[in-house]
Design a protein around this motif. Structure first.
Motif, PDB file in Angstrom:
ATOM      1  N   HIS A   1       1.809  47.813  35.392  1.00 48.88           N
ATOM      2  CA  HIS A   1       0.593  48.467  34.915  1.00 48.88           C
ATOM      3  C   HIS A   1      -0.655  47.706  35.364  1.00 48.88           C
TER       4      HIS A   1
ATOM      5  N   ARG B   1      -2.617  49.459  27.128  1.00 44.72           N
ATOM      6  CA  ARG B   1      -2.118  50.492  28.039  1.00 44.72           C
ATOM      7  C   ARG B   1      -2.755  51.866  27.820  1.00 44.72           C
TER       8      ARG B   1
ATOM      9  N   ASP C   1       4.783  45.716  32.113  1.00 43.64           N
ATOM     10  CA  ASP C   1       3.378  45.347  31.946  1.00 43.64           C
ATOM     11  C   ASP C   1       2.766  44.907  33.262  1.00 43.64           C
TER      12      ASP C   1
END
Length: 410
Positions: A117, A80, A114
């Motif tokens: 993202h 990330r 997640d």
């Protein structure tokens, strides 16, 4: 000619102080292209080399995230910080290639943090005018991509692995340059149609398709098609007049099967179309191919069902069939496709018996004087490949003799 801007002059002329023969003598644009081949984490580290290298990585023509680091594959959570900063600091600099590869979703999968993202990174790559975009999820769970259409005048290649897809994403009417689409180990159970006017190469491998209705593939300008190991029902192919090469393999993962003896006339729920129609599912779509491979296990009915409306393969020159097409005693399927291929030049039959290793290859001779008028006058080369010459192979050879295609002792 208008004077060049200060930035253009800087990129065209290498800075002073170099020896003239090393990498420092290259212009910025070339160095940014070279950096595009490195994993992005390594490209960022080049900022420590010298003052000139401090910002070059921000304009690298390639972004490669989550590449293997030895035996370790990083999770989305571990990536990330790198990816979020990388995408922001690039400032929208155009991309040539973007590769996003990651392992586990980590603890945030349940909250879909997640997943959000990854979807953001995927869309940002498209906005950065990426020509080649690869998204690979090795987590063991389907990564669900947003059901939103892609819009790009630059995207030419899209490769997806380990993701769940929806119909809107696979409607490429706004991706006018897309030519290559590869879908491997993906979930298309909610996809009703894959459509593109620009697509030339399509590969779907080891992926889940819907039970009902069948996924329709509309790609009129397709040049090559590969459908390999499809789970549940095979897709329905629209006309592909530009098709050159097609490979279709149906194995035990597919549920296109029927237990009825008369599958040629069967209209049971498995055989029929969800909308009640009785159109050709696969063969009509690949009827313009010049090179064609058709492989199926005996339990599957879809090819034999299609023979009810068997099209003419008017351009077909090279054909490979497996034992599915050579079922004695009438050989209806083999006879039908041979008699509907008027310009066929090469035929290969693969007849493999389980549990045997020794392979036999026989070249058969097509009589030029006693050729059957039912088959192509251009057919010159016939090959039969098997592991042993058993009773089944002998029956195939006997059938071929009815077309004056016989074993050659040369």
């Amino acid at each position: 000619m208008p004077p060049r801007t200060r930035r253009q002059a800087k990129r065209a002329v290498p800075p002073g102080g170099g020896s003239g023969g090393g990498i420092e003598s290259l212009p910025d644009g070339v160095l940014e292209h070279i950096l595009g081949f490195l994993p992005s984490a390594e490209a960022v580290r080049t900022s420590l080399l010298a003052r000139r290298w401090r910002h070059l990585w921000k304009s690298a023509t390639g972004v490669r995230i989550g590449c293997h680091d030895g035996e370790q594959l990083l999770s989305v959570q571990e990536l990330r910080n790198l990816v979020n900063h990388l995408m922001i600091l690039r400032g929208g600099a155009p991309l040539d290639t973007c590769e996003l590869t990651f392992g586990d979703f980590g603890e945030n999968f349940g909250s879909h943090d997640d997943v959000s993202h990854v979807n953001l990174w995927f869309r940002q790559a498209v906005m950065c005018k990426a020509r080649v975009l690869r998204l690979v999820s090795l987590s063991g769970c389907w990564l669900e991509l947003d059901n939103l259409p892609l819009m790009s005048e630059h995207l030419t290649t899209l490769q997806l692995y380990g993701v769940r897809l929806h119909s809107k994403l696979l409607n490429f009417s706004r991706c006018l340059a897309l030519e290559y689409l590869e879908i491997e180990y993906c979930n298309l159970s909610r996809v009703t149609e894959i459509s593109s006017n620009s697509l030339k190469h399509l590969c779907i491998n080891d992926s889940v398709l819907p039970h009902d209705p069948r996924t329709r593939i509309y790609a009129p300008n397709l040049v090559s098609l590969r459908l390999d190991v499809l789970r549940y029902r095979t897709p329905m192919l629209s006309s592909m007049p530009s098709l050159v090469e097609a490979f279709i393999k149906i194995d035990m993962e597919c549920s296109d099967c029927c237990d009825a003896e008369n599958y040629e006339t069967c209209d049971c729920e498995s055989c029929g179309m969800a909308d009640g129609s009785s159109n050709c599912v696969l063969l009509k779509g690949v009827s313009d191919a010049k090179t064609l491979t058709l492989i199926s296990i005996p339990e599957m009915f879809v090819f034999k069902r299609d023979l009810r409306w068997c099209p003419m393969f008017r351009k077909l020159k090279t054909l490979l069939l497996n034992e599915y097409w050579c079922v004695p005693n009438d050989f209806v399927a083999l006879a039908c496709i041979l008699e509907h291929s008027p310009v066929l030049e090469k035929l290969t039959l693969q007849l493999f018996s389980e549990g045997l290793e020794r392979k036999v290859e026989m070249k058969l001779c097509v009589s030029s004087t006693k050729r059957s008028p039912a088959i192509s006058e251009h057919l010159k080369k016939v090959e039969l490949k098997c592991e042993v010459v058993d009773d089944r192979v002998l029956k195939v050879l006997k059938f071929l003799c009815t077309y004056n295609i016989c074993f050659s002792f040369e």
